[in-house]
Design a protein around this motif. Structure first.
Motif, PDB file in Angstrom:
ATOM      1  N   HIS A   1       4.329  -9.667   1.969  1.00 39.56           N
ATOM      2  CA  HIS A   1       4.939  -8.352   1.803  1.00 39.56           C
ATOM      3  C   HIS A   1       3.762  -7.387   1.641  1.00 39.56           C
ATOM      4  O   HIS A   1       2.966  -7.542   0.712  1.00 39.56           O
ATOM      5  N   ILE A   2       3.643  -6.414   2.537  1.00 32.81           N
ATOM      6  CA  ILE A   2       2.457  -5.561   2.579  1.00 32.81           C
ATOM      7  C   ILE A   2       2.868  -4.101   2.551  1.00 32.81           C
ATOM      8  O   ILE A   2       3.806  -3.698   3.237  1.00 32.81           O
ATOM      9  N   ALA A   3       2.131  -3.310   1.761  1.00 30.65           N
ATOM     10  CA  ALA A   3       2.328  -1.855   1.722  1.00 30.65           C
ATOM     11  C   ALA A   3       1.019  -1.188   2.127  1.00 30.65           C
ATOM     12  O   ALA A   3      -0.051  -1.572   1.652  1.00 30.65           O
TER      13      ALA A   3
ATOM     14  N   GLY B   1      -2.892   3.676   7.299  1.00 29.40           N
ATOM     15  CA  GLY B   1      -3.038   2.248   7.513  1.00 29.40           C
ATOM     16  C   GLY B   1      -3.900   1.540   6.488  1.00 29.40           C
ATOM     17  O   GLY B   1      -4.178   0.352   6.625  1.00 29.40           O
ATOM     18  N   ARG B   2      -4.308   2.241   5.430  1.00 25.86           N
ATOM     19  CA  ARG B   2      -5.112   1.606   4.385  1.00 25.86           C
ATOM     20  C   ARG B   2      -4.217   0.758   3.488  1.00 25.86           C
ATOM     21  O   ARG B   2      -3.152   1.193   3.062  1.00 25.86           O
ATOM     22  N   LEU B   3      -4.688  -0.439   3.194  1.00 27.18           N
ATOM     23  CA  LEU B   3      -3.928  -1.386   2.393  1.00 27.18           C
ATOM     24  C   LEU B   3      -3.760  -0.883   0.962  1.00 27.18           C
ATOM     25  O   LEU B   3      -4.727  -0.511   0.308  1.00 27.18           O
ATOM     26  N   LEU B   4      -2.527  -0.876   0.481  1.00 26.34           N
ATOM     27  CA  LEU B   4      -2.231  -0.497  -0.900  1.00 26.34           C
ATOM     28  C   LEU B   4      -1.944  -1.722  -1.761  1.00 26.34           C
ATOM     29  O   LEU B   4      -2.461  -1.851  -2.859  1.00 26.34           O
ATOM     30  N   MET B   5      -1.119  -2.636  -1.253  1.00 26.06           N
ATOM     31  CA  MET B   5      -0.688  -3.755  -2.071  1.00 26.06           C
ATOM     32  C   MET B   5      -0.215  -4.896  -1.173  1.00 26.06           C
ATOM     33  O   MET B   5       0.338  -4.661  -0.100  1.00 26.06           O
ATOM     34  N   VAL B   6      -0.414  -6.136  -1.637  1.00 25.31           N
ATOM     35  CA  VAL B   6       0.054  -7.336  -0.940  1.00 25.31           C
ATOM     36  C   VAL B   6       0.742  -8.243  -1.957  1.00 25.31           C
ATOM     37  O   VAL B   6       0.259  -8.395  -3.074  1.00 25.31           O
TER      38      VAL B   6
END
Length: 81
Positions: free
Chosen positions: A29-31, A36-41
């Motif tokens: 589950h990716i936000a 497009g910068r990764l916030l949370m996984v």
């Protein structure tokens, strides 16, 4: 934006079956932000629904970035269904 991806994990200790995709394994589950910068996984077993798996991500985003007011997601995250 938030979404998930089921991945095969035949040797994973904790895994589940995603009946919709017919995959035995895990689910990411990716936000990301709008650039497009990764916030949370959040990594779960594949049998966890998108709504349930995303709850941990939403809680963490609210703590770390309380000013975030909108998330874009597909219909799998709709709470009314």
């Amino acid at each position: 934006m938030i979404d998930s991806q089921s991945i095969k994990a035949p040797r994973a200790e904790a895994r589940g079956y995603d009946a919709g995709k017919k995959i035995v394994g895990r689910k990411r589950h990716i936000a990301v932000d709008t650039d497009g910068r990764l916030l949370m996984v959040n990594l779960t077993t594949a049998d966890i629904s998108d709504r349930a798996g995303a709850q941990a991500i939403l809680d963490a985003i609210r703590k770390r970035w309380p000013w975030v007011k909108h998330l874009f997601a597909d219909a799998a995250y709709d709470r009314s269904s």
